[in-house]
Scaffold this motif. Structure first.
Motif, PDB file in Angstrom:
ATOM      1  N   TRP A 184      59.697  21.199  76.515  1.00  0.00           N
ATOM      2  CA  TRP A 184      58.915  22.035  77.653  1.00  0.00           C
ATOM      3  C   TRP A 184      59.472  21.459  78.921  1.00  0.00           C
ATOM      4  CZ3 TRP A 184      55.542  20.338  81.450  1.00  0.00           C
ATOM      5  CH2 TRP A 184      54.859  21.334  82.079  1.00  0.00           C
ATOM      6  N   LEU A 185      59.337  20.059  78.925  1.00  0.00           N
ATOM      7  CA  LEU A 185      59.855  19.259  80.153  1.00  0.00           C
ATOM      8  C   LEU A 185      61.102  19.704  80.708  1.00  0.00           C
ATOM      9  CD1 LEU A 185      58.266  15.828  79.517  1.00  0.00           C
ATOM     10  CD2 LEU A 185      57.402  17.301  81.126  1.00  0.00           C
ATOM     11  N   LEU A 244      56.504  10.776  72.528  1.00  0.00           N
ATOM     12  CA  LEU A 244      55.798  11.061  73.780  1.00  0.00           C
ATOM     13  C   LEU A 244      56.584  10.348  74.659  1.00  0.00           C
ATOM     14  CD1 LEU A 244      53.989  12.900  75.125  1.00  0.00           C
ATOM     15  CD2 LEU A 244      52.173  11.251  75.149  1.00  0.00           C
ATOM     16  N   SER A 246      60.287  11.341  75.284  1.00  0.00           N
ATOM     17  CA  SER A 246      60.332  12.717  75.891  1.00  0.00           C
ATOM     18  C   SER A 246      60.038  12.677  77.287  1.00  0.00           C
ATOM     19  CB  SER A 246      59.015  13.662  75.499  1.00  0.00           C
ATOM     20  OG  SER A 246      59.067  13.870  74.175  1.00  0.00           O
ATOM     21  N   PHE A 247      59.258  11.741  77.864  1.00  0.00           N
ATOM     22  CA  PHE A 247      59.385  11.462  79.177  1.00  0.00           C
ATOM     23  C   PHE A 247      60.676  10.742  79.610  1.00  0.00           C
ATOM     24  CE2 PHE A 247      54.644  11.345  78.766  1.00  0.00           C
ATOM     25  CZ  PHE A 247      54.308  12.428  79.157  1.00  0.00           C
ATOM     26  N   ALA A 291      46.623  22.148  72.804  1.00  0.00           N
ATOM     27  CA  ALA A 291      47.454  21.681  73.975  1.00  0.00           C
ATOM     28  C   ALA A 291      48.993  21.252  73.293  1.00  0.00           C
ATOM     29  CB  ALA A 291      47.066  20.517  74.661  1.00  0.00           C
ATOM     30  N   TRP A 292      48.993  20.657  72.267  1.00  0.00           N
ATOM     31  CA  TRP A 292      50.211  20.222  71.534  1.00  0.00           C
ATOM     32  C   TRP A 292      50.940  21.803  71.181  1.00  0.00           C
ATOM     33  CZ3 TRP A 292      50.088  16.638  66.918  1.00  0.00           C
ATOM     34  CH2 TRP A 292      51.327  16.035  66.489  1.00  0.00           C
ATOM     35  N   PHE A 348      52.570  23.334  74.305  1.00  0.00           N
ATOM     36  CA  PHE A 348      53.880  23.042  74.676  1.00  0.00           C
ATOM     37  C   PHE A 348      54.995  23.816  73.707  1.00  0.00           C
ATOM     38  CE2 PHE A 348      51.608  19.473  76.574  1.00  0.00           C
ATOM     39  CZ  PHE A 348      52.075  19.428  77.726  1.00  0.00           C
ATOM     40  N   ASN A 350      58.106  19.092  71.226  1.00  0.00           N
ATOM     41  CA  ASN A 350      57.588  20.110  72.072  1.00  0.00           C
ATOM     42  C   ASN A 350      57.505  19.754  73.484  1.00  0.00           C
ATOM     43  OD1 ASN A 350      57.261  21.172  69.426  1.00  0.00           O
ATOM     44  ND2 ASN A 350      54.934  21.234  69.776  1.00  0.00           N
ATOM     45  N   VAL A 351      56.853  18.596  73.728  1.00  0.00           N
ATOM     46  CA  VAL A 351      56.837  18.203  75.143  1.00  0.00           C
ATOM     47  C   VAL A 351      58.027  17.900  75.779  1.00  0.00           C
ATOM     48  CG1 VAL A 351      55.755  16.258  76.698  1.00  0.00           C
ATOM     49  CG2 VAL A 351      54.411  16.833  74.825  1.00  0.00           C
TER      50      VAL A 351
END
Length: 209
Positions: A81-82, A50, A53-54, A120-121, A124, A77-78
């Motif tokens: 999507w980002l 995570l 990902s950011f 939510a997971w 994404f 996934n995150v």
């Protein structure tokens, strides 16, 4: 077309800092710092993913004007999507290597308790696929799942690993070859499979590479 690769500086297999390499097929490889973890099945790995990902999304936001095509893989996934959300009208390619959290071995009771987080997971994943112009996957089952969420304009194609025809020096009738393509981990029970194949009806000799 020049290609940049953005990846983490952490070696998932060896659990150490990754050796920084230069490859002629890529313009450059950008190694972003990632939080180390010691277990493949612990929360530390998910936290590391995570945070990475950011960080990777921030890198893309800063440098997105350099690129015309964006290629990303899930199960991150995150991250996918980002990046796709920041990509705008650029060509977006998603490669479905695995589908999380569906394939992860969480107990059903755990999934029920944390149902909103799992929903939510998966959202994404669905949304990232929906944003893609091209959807690729390593198996028919992954393509079938991803195609439920792909847009009508998207091109959907299965490219299994090693999809180019392999040239064999041996005659096909003289040897029986089984090739496993995928990850090797504690969730895979190869011993039973190989024991069955070694039964007299099969007459197969095997060895671990």
């Amino acid at each position: 077309m020049p290609v940049d690769v953005v990846t983490s500086d952490f070696d998932h297999s060896g659990k150490v800092k990754r050796e920084r390499l230069a490859m002629s097929s890529f313009e450059q490889i950008i190694y972003l710092e990632a939080r180390p973890y010691h277990s493949n099945v612990g929360a530390g790995r998910l936290i590391s993913h995570l945070l990475f990902s950011f960080k990777a999304a921030a890198y893309f936001r800063k440098n997105r004007d350099k690129y015309n095509v964006v290629y990303a893989t899930v199960p991150l996934n995150v991250l996918t999507w980002l990046v796709f959300s920041l990509a705008g009208t650029k060509t977006k390619i998603i490669d479905v290597v695995d589908i999380w959290p569906d394939v992860l071995p969480f107990p059903m009771s755990f999934r029920r308790v944390l149902a909103p987080i799992f929903a939510a997971w998966k959202w994404f994943f669905k949304s990232a696929v929906a944003k893609a112009d091209i959807v690729m996957a390593v198996s028919d089952s992954f393509i079938q799942e991803a195609s439920h969420y792909a847009s009508d304009r998207a091109s959907v194609k299965r490219f299994y690993i090693g999809h180019e025809r392999l040239i064999s020096a041996a005659q096909k009738q003289s040897i029986f070859t089984i090739a496993y393509v995928g990850n090797l981990g504690r969730l895979y029970d190869f011993d039973t499979l190989l024991d069955v194949l070694a039964e007299p009806n099969y007459g197969i000799m095997y060895s671990y590479l």
